[in-house]
Write an enzyme that holds these catalytic residues in place. Structure first.
Site, PDB file in Angstrom:
ATOM      1  N   HIS A 165       9.118 -23.123 -12.121  1.00 58.68           N
ATOM      2  CA  HIS A 165      10.088 -22.297 -11.379  1.00 58.68           C
ATOM      3  C   HIS A 165       9.546 -20.887 -11.127  1.00 58.68           C
ATOM      4  CE1 HIS A 165      13.082 -25.388 -12.665  1.00 58.68           C
ATOM      5  NE2 HIS A 165      12.387 -25.341 -13.791  1.00 58.68           N
ATOM      6  N   SER A 286      -4.864  -2.176   6.184  1.00 57.67           N
ATOM      7  CA  SER A 286      -3.726  -1.843   7.037  1.00 57.67           C
ATOM      8  C   SER A 286      -4.089  -0.623   7.865  1.00 57.67           C
ATOM      9  CB  SER A 286      -2.509  -1.537   6.158  1.00 57.67           C
ATOM     10  OG  SER A 286      -1.592  -0.743   6.890  1.00 57.67           O
ATOM     11  N   LYS A 292      -3.879  -0.416   1.228  1.00 53.95           N
ATOM     12  CA  LYS A 292      -3.620  -1.859   1.247  1.00 53.95           C
ATOM     13  C   LYS A 292      -4.846  -2.729   1.430  1.00 53.95           C
ATOM     14  CE  LYS A 292       0.047  -3.723   2.204  1.00 53.95           C
ATOM     15  NZ  LYS A 292       1.088  -4.411   2.956  1.00 53.95           N
ATOM     16  N   GLU A 299      -2.891 -16.142   4.098  1.00 58.99           N
ATOM     17  CA  GLU A 299      -1.646 -16.285   4.866  1.00 58.99           C
ATOM     18  C   GLU A 299      -1.843 -17.187   6.077  1.00 58.99           C
ATOM     19  OE1 GLU A 299       0.643 -12.159   4.655  1.00 58.99           O
ATOM     20  OE2 GLU A 299      -1.491 -11.883   4.832  1.00 58.99           O
TER      21      GLU A 299
END
Ligand code: ARG
Length: 466
Positions: A165, A286, A292, A299
């Site tokens: 979980h 970024s 970042k 992704e």
């Protein structure tokens, strides 16, 4: 006109009964050359094998066979040099090549299509393509598995939290976690190998659907094209695209595995988790936030899965209502497979690079493994083993210990012996041996378990199987 480019004339290949050519819209909806040109090499190889067989059976002359072979070789070089002019009026790759052959060698070109149809021709070309793509996929999966085996070996005793979980469950090793993916991609590779076996049958010679009266030798063409044997039923041969569906199913399952891995990489590389650092080669920055480092490759792997699954559903839907044998609907098979193949190749390659390059932050994993009462099960097991409690009671006692630790804001191992004995008098100082994460993982020696000794066995098993 020989090249079929005259708007008013009917089609050179099939237009005998037609007074005029197709409307512009008909031409647009009908043409597949925009995408099936990808099959040129398979088409030429198939035609060469077919011509050689026709000549060996005395169906065409050896001279015509030689002319056909030379012409096809010329066409192959033209296509590879980029000088071949593809025409949409000629619909597809098969007719583009045949029309060019006619221009190059004259009437002998018309004999190539003896005892075959575009129906078995396209079934052959596409099957050859899918088979080769699967062979490539097999090699790429082997490289991905190898990357994981290396990481697993380096991290056979790197402790990290195991999750259910996405909540801390029990300590495991990062090597063990890597080996879970080896199992998944190993099954994907087995599915690939199995599918190659399935589709290792040659369609050519099934003709339009009924076979042919010419004395052809389908075993000869099958052998020449590297197939195990010819297909056994000519109707099935030109009707089904289950080899393409099998490719897409395997691709979808594999992409799903890649996507779950991608999701873990995204989570692990957040500053909050900080389990791994992605290499610069597989991340981006970024434009506005200088701090970042984004896991874009992961992704995109995750997103490509949607695209691959979509291709599977699209082709299943195309096929589900078709009566036997060939229908033009089946021309819609190729783009789905080509697109899925390209996405899958990219996804596997990107993931292999990420796994090979990623930096494992053992300190962060170790710290996280020790938090969240991850050794609670070890305490319960100790109570069963050393204090003779039934597991259910041990579970309850351990729950009390967790509640106390939570109240005090400390780990289980930080509770004092007195505090633990107040919860259950049977507890002795020996309990502290099992409350560490290292002791916990080392104790999981059941077959397939997370103990470093077991993980090393799993690695050795896979090393012998590449
Ligand atoms: N371009 C066609 C396809 O991909 C080739 C087969 C055409 N056969 C036919 N009977 N029209 O399916």
């Amino acid at each position: 006109m020989a090249d079929g480019t005259d708007q008013k004339s009917s089609n050179q290949m099939w237009g005998g009964r037609f007074a005029s050519g197709p409307s512009a819209i008909m031409e647009e909806i009908n043409a597949s050359i925009g995408f099936d040109k990808k099959l040129y090499a398979q088409d030429i190889r198939g035609s060469m094998a077919h011509a050689a067989m026709l000549a060996s059976k005395g169906i065409i002359s050896p001279e015509d066979k030689d002319k056909i072979t030379d012409g096809l070789n010329t066409i192959l070089s033209e296509i590879e040099a980029g000088s071949f002019e593809f025409s949409r009026k000629l619909e597809d790759i098969h007719m583009n090549i045949e029309a060019r052959l006619a221009t190059l060698i004259g009437t002998a070109a018309g004999r190539l299509h003896t005892a075959r149809s575009r129906n078995d021709q396209v079934a052959l070309d596409f099957r050859l393509w899918v088979k080769e793509e699967l062979q490539k996929t097999e090699g790429m999966l082997t490289a991905l598995i190898a990357a994981f085996l290396d990481r697993a070996e380096e991290n056979a005793d790197t402790v990290m939290p195991g999750f259910t979980h996405l909540q801390t469950a029990q300590p495991v090793t990062f090597g063990h976690h890597c080996m879970a993916y080896v199992e998944m991609f190993g099954r994907d590779r087995a599915r690939v190998r199995h599918a190659i076996e399935h589709m290792d049958e040659s369609p050519i010679g099934a003709a339009a659907l009924a076979g042919t009266g010419y004395p052809i030798d389908r075993h000869m063409t099958a052998k020449a094209l590297g197939f195990r044997e010819p297909t056994r039923n000519s109707i099935d041969t030109v009707s089904d695209r289950d080899f393409a569906l099998e490719f897409l199913s395997i691709a979808s399952i594999c992409a799903t595995h890649l996507s779950r891995l991608a999701e873990e990489i995204v989570i692990w590389s957040t500053p909050q988790f900080g389990f791994i650092r992605l290499s610069d080669a597989f991340s981006t920055g970024s434009s506005i936030m200088p701090q970042k480092k984004n896991p874009d490759a992961a992704e995109l792997v995750r997103a490509k899965t949607g695209r691959i699954n979509g291709s599977l559903i699209a082709l299943l839907t195309v096929m589900k209502g078709l009566p036997l044998a060939y229908s033009k609907d089946m021309q819609e098979d190729k783009e789905q497979v080509f697109d899925a193949a390209e996405s899958l190749e990219l996804a596997i390659a990107a993931m292999t690079g990420m796994i090979r390059d990623l930096e494992v932050r053992k300190d962060r994993m170790r710290a996280a493994a020790g938090s969240g009462y991850s050794t609670a099960t070890d305490l319960a097991d100790w109570l069963v083993r050393e204090a003779g409690l039934p597991f259910r009671d041990a579970h309850h006692v351990t729950g009390n210990a967790v509640a106390l630790a939570e109240k005090k804001g400390c780990d289980l191992a930080d509770l004092s012996l007195e505090e633990l004995q107040a919860i259950h008098p049977g507890i002795t100082k020996g309990v502290f041996d099992v409350l560490s994460v290292e002791a916990s993982v080392a104790s999981r020696v059941s077959f397939g378990g997370t103990a470093p000794s077991e993980v090393k066995k799993q690695i050795a098993w896979w090393r012998g199987r590449n």
